[in-house]
Design an enzyme around this catalytic site. Sequence first.
Site, short mmCIF file in Angstrom:
data_model
loop_
_atom_site.label_atom_id
_atom_site.label_comp_id
_atom_site.label_asym_id
_atom_site.label_seq_id
_atom_site.Cartn_x
_atom_site.Cartn_y
_atom_site.Cartn_z
N GLY A 160 87.18 -50.70 52.33
CA GLY A 160 86.00 -51.73 52.61
C GLY A 160 85.28 -52.13 51.48
O GLY A 160 85.15 -53.32 51.21
N ARG A 165 89.83 -37.81 48.09
CA ARG A 165 88.39 -38.16 47.99
C ARG A 165 87.53 -36.91 47.45
O ARG A 165 86.80 -37.10 46.73
CB ARG A 165 87.82 -38.74 49.35
CG ARG A 165 88.38 -40.20 49.59
CD ARG A 165 87.85 -40.55 50.90
NE ARG A 165 87.78 -41.99 50.81
CZ ARG A 165 87.83 -42.92 51.83
NH1 ARG A 165 87.61 -42.22 53.10
NH2 ARG A 165 87.66 -44.26 51.72
N LYS A 213 95.81 -59.63 59.57
CA LYS A 213 95.09 -60.79 59.84
C LYS A 213 94.38 -61.47 58.93
O LYS A 213 93.83 -61.14 57.75
CB LYS A 213 93.92 -60.09 60.79
CG LYS A 213 94.27 -59.66 61.98
CD LYS A 213 93.54 -58.93 62.81
CE LYS A 213 92.31 -59.48 63.75
NZ LYS A 213 91.22 -58.48 63.99
N GLY A 224 93.32 -48.76 52.70
CA GLY A 224 93.94 -47.55 53.40
C GLY A 224 95.20 -47.56 53.41
O GLY A 224 96.09 -46.79 52.98
#
Length: 397
Positions: free
Chosen positions: A377, A39, A201, A354
């Site tokens: 996200g 990053r 999920k 991630g």
Amino acid sequence: MMFDRKTIRDIDLKGKKVIVRVDYNVPLDENLSITDDTRIRLSIPTIEYLIKNSARIILISHLGRPKGEPEDRFRLDPAALKLEELIGVRVKKFDSIYSDEIKDYVNNSLQNGDIVMLENLRFDTREKSNDREFSRLLASLADIYVDDAFGAAHRSHASVVGIAEFLPAVSGFLLEKEVETLTSLLESPERPFMAILGGSKVSDKIKIIRNLLDRVDILILGGGMTYTFLKSKGMEIGKSICEDDQMDYAREMINLARKNNVRLILPVDITAAKEFDRNSESMEVPVDGIHPDWMGLDIGSRTVDLFKKNIAEARTIFWNGPVGVFEWEKFSKGTKNIAFAVAESNAVTVAGGGDTVAAIRRYGLTEKFSHISSGGGASMELLEGKILPGVEALIKK
Ligand code: AMP
């Protein structure tokens, strides 16, 4: 679609105090050493451009999840040192977010091309609550606001959204590239366009599956979330992870895929385990052959072949989510094979999330992808069809 916001190319930077929101939310080990500086590296093109154009740079970022007050393990000093090492320019780091000393330094000592870094924004609760006064305070240090924190662009926080109300607000190169790459996937992909979605999920992936079913030609589902789909088709899934309250949704998505002519591909065999344990006894079984006391923890080899065959056909591939419990060697075969197959394809290959990025990195395949998103996200929300508040806040072209 081209990126429709102004960038640092569109604004006069010379001698200006420029406050730059970066995403230096990097992983640290117990000695506070950075274990992955990706990053920080990704912010360098913007910072070097600002230096070259004689801006006076004030860097701001969050790191980790402090609880709204200073905590030494979340200080940004390791990030400041790493940046200094990478670009060979001194980075003066302050131990607070705002003070008279900072104000005085920025106004009287900061020279063209100099860099200062403020402390972790999340040491103040007002960052996350998008507090107007906090935004105004941050803005009062500068003449221009630059957002280059793609990883935080889906957050309506003071340093991402509120601050843009008080200063001319433009994008850095990373934010621009991320948004451009990901929106062009949705709007003008080379076909066949394939998405591979994994992870644990269904409920996390509802919106993205829904949105992608209107856009892709092929949708591959792997990982824990497939068991809800398999069960909804009436299969015995044993003790595999499953969200019973999502079964109607799963059926709806299967029907929508049919209606939209999307080739929806689910596993045909799996690696089942006796227990949820890294060393558990395991065996490959057809997807309808899971023992009621066992659970699926990875895709099987026939599924690997099936996925690979389809991957070879695609011209654009988006991948998010491991197809098994890849953290455990014994159940990492599926994810590893998919990572290699996507990396080796001639398609435009984009990955986000991630775990997915960690897997790609672990297998040394980073360079082989066309684009690896720096924001899990934020990339998900873009592909869900949402507008990112961090982008909305910037000046329109
Ligand atoms: P997510 O956070 O939803 O993207 O899911 C990532 C996690 O899903 C990883 O930690 C994987 O270990 C986990 N996962 C993948 N496949 C399975 C599975 N079959 N059963 C349980 N967990 C899984």
